[in-house]
Design a protein around this motif. Sequence first.
Motif, PDB file in Angstrom:
ATOM      1  N   LEU A   3       0.970  -1.157  -0.077  1.00  0.00           N
ATOM      2  CA  LEU A   3       0.050  -0.133   0.093  1.00  0.00           C
ATOM      3  C   LEU A   3       0.770   1.232   0.024  1.00  0.00           C
ATOM      4  O   LEU A   3       0.612   2.234  -0.549  1.00  0.00           O
ATOM      5  N   LEU A   4       1.912   1.216   0.771  1.00  0.00           N
ATOM      6  CA  LEU A   4       2.957   2.283   0.674  1.00  0.00           C
ATOM      7  C   LEU A   4       3.609   2.594  -0.466  1.00  0.00           C
ATOM      8  O   LEU A   4       3.698   3.805  -1.059  1.00  0.00           O
ATOM      9  N   ALA A   5       3.981   1.189  -1.115  1.00  0.00           N
ATOM     10  CA  ALA A   5       4.515   1.323  -2.513  1.00  0.00           C
ATOM     11  C   ALA A   5       3.668   2.042  -3.470  1.00  0.00           C
ATOM     12  O   ALA A   5       3.890   2.791  -4.601  1.00  0.00           O
ATOM     13  N   VAL A   6       2.292   1.943  -3.578  1.00  0.00           N
ATOM     14  CA  VAL A   6       1.336   2.432  -4.562  1.00  0.00           C
ATOM     15  C   VAL A   6       1.278   3.896  -4.389  1.00  0.00           C
ATOM     16  O   VAL A   6       1.099   4.585  -5.086  1.00  0.00           O
ATOM     17  N   SER A   7       1.222   4.243  -3.026  1.00  0.00           N
ATOM     18  CA  SER A   7       0.916   5.625  -2.545  1.00  0.00           C
ATOM     19  C   SER A   7       2.207   6.497  -2.958  1.00  0.00           C
ATOM     20  O   SER A   7       1.942   7.531  -3.582  1.00  0.00           O
ATOM     21  N   VAL A   8       3.407   5.874  -2.795  1.00  0.00           N
ATOM     22  CA  VAL A   8       4.788   6.691  -3.233  1.00  0.00           C
ATOM     23  C   VAL A   8       4.791   6.994  -4.892  1.00  0.00           C
ATOM     24  O   VAL A   8       4.985   7.990  -5.333  1.00  0.00           O
ATOM     25  N   GLU A  28       2.143   6.987  -6.848  1.00  0.00           N
ATOM     26  CA  GLU A  28       1.125   7.832  -7.113  1.00  0.00           C
ATOM     27  C   GLU A  28       1.576   9.166  -6.937  1.00  0.00           C
ATOM     28  O   GLU A  28       1.297  10.300  -7.695  1.00  0.00           O
ATOM     29  N   TYR A  29       2.251   9.656  -5.876  1.00  0.00           N
ATOM     30  CA  TYR A  29       2.810  10.665  -5.501  1.00  0.00           C
ATOM     31  C   TYR A  29       4.025  11.160  -6.601  1.00  0.00           C
ATOM     32  O   TYR A  29       4.089  12.488  -7.152  1.00  0.00           O
ATOM     33  N   ALA A  47      10.152  11.241   0.379  1.00  0.00           N
ATOM     34  CA  ALA A  47      10.179  10.341   1.726  1.00  0.00           C
ATOM     35  C   ALA A  47       9.720  11.358   2.900  1.00  0.00           C
ATOM     36  O   ALA A  47       8.764  10.893   3.739  1.00  0.00           O
ATOM     37  N   ALA A  48       9.837  12.518   2.701  1.00  0.00           N
ATOM     38  CA  ALA A  48       9.345  13.670   3.702  1.00  0.00           C
ATOM     39  C   ALA A  48       7.913  13.784   3.395  1.00  0.00           C
ATOM     40  O   ALA A  48       6.991  13.950   4.317  1.00  0.00           O
ATOM     41  N   ALA A  49       7.313  13.715   2.139  1.00  0.00           N
ATOM     42  CA  ALA A  49       5.982  13.623   1.932  1.00  0.00           C
ATOM     43  C   ALA A  49       5.194  12.621   2.453  1.00  0.00           C
ATOM     44  O   ALA A  49       3.837  12.554   2.790  1.00  0.00           O
ATOM     45  N   HIS A  50       5.962  11.511   2.618  1.00  0.00           N
ATOM     46  CA  HIS A  50       5.298  10.131   3.303  1.00  0.00           C
ATOM     47  C   HIS A  50       5.587  10.116   4.699  1.00  0.00           C
ATOM     48  O   HIS A  50       5.391   9.002   5.394  1.00  0.00           O
TER      49      HIS A  50
END
Length: 318
Positions: free
Chosen positions: A213-218, A220-221, A237-240
């Motif tokens: 889920l984190l990989a998908v979010s990254v 997309e960002y 990294a800061a954004a997440h």
Amino acid sequence: MPAAVQPASQNLKSSVALTFDHWKHLVAESFVPLAARTADVDGFRGQLRSRVLDRMSVVEVTATSHEVHRTPALIAQASERYFKLNLQLEGTGLLIQDNREALLRPGDLAIYDTNRPYTLAFEEEARMMVVMFPCDALSLPTDYVGQLAAVRMAGSTGLSGIVGQFIRQLSENLEVLSGPSGSRLATNALDLVSTLLHAEMDIAPDRMKPQTLLAVSVREYIEANLSDPQLSPASIAAAHFISTRHLHNVFHESGTTVATWIRSQRLDGARRELRDPLHAGKPVGAVAARWGFLDAAHFSRTFRDAFGVSPSDWRRGA
């Protein structure tokens, strides 16, 4: 790094199997090597209609009863990893991968990975549409898509029905898909597939690992910020709210690095836009800048290293 650019399109190919051995050859030529069997060698009939649209192959398969297997030995010989999306058009098919089974009826969709063993079995005559594309053609993490392998996506309603109708229309118009318009449709098809897979994740997020889920979010960002030349591992990294070390580990698990993935996405975006008829009048330098390449000479060298041709030659179709 993206794979070498394939021709934007090729002539529609239509092949009829003269024997079952001939069928094995045709299937390997159109997809990846497969071990095939049938209980009726003498009565077997099979036909393929195919076209390459940019990096995507679209193949209509019509055949009598048989089965195919992607074995570990065949996988070991592979140089590139692909996903295949099946749309069942007539008859039924059974897809097996990762201890999951999907019984596909007309209209149903399912995705699978050529880098892991799978079986496709057809007890009677069947017709299907197969869309094959490199794993890096999707912005989604490969391991995420793998968790959806051999999961039936019903084509009767909802988003899977919409995507299925689009792919069906591609199959019915293979003879007219060519040039920049064909490449644009290929991009649209992959965008729809990504959207469908996202929706499947939303339906059952508990099936997904937190790291996925984190990989998908990254990703997309990153996609939303590709035009920003200051995009970097530190800013991502800061954004997440994670460390850069954690971020690098997320990409390491997918077999790539943050910088490599950003570069490949920028290059693929620029490559598509250079062939897009809607941007035919935009200078190459403006296209490069829109995708985060501020130095035109650096962009040209990087593009040639990745795809084997200069940006200008690619735009002209050379």
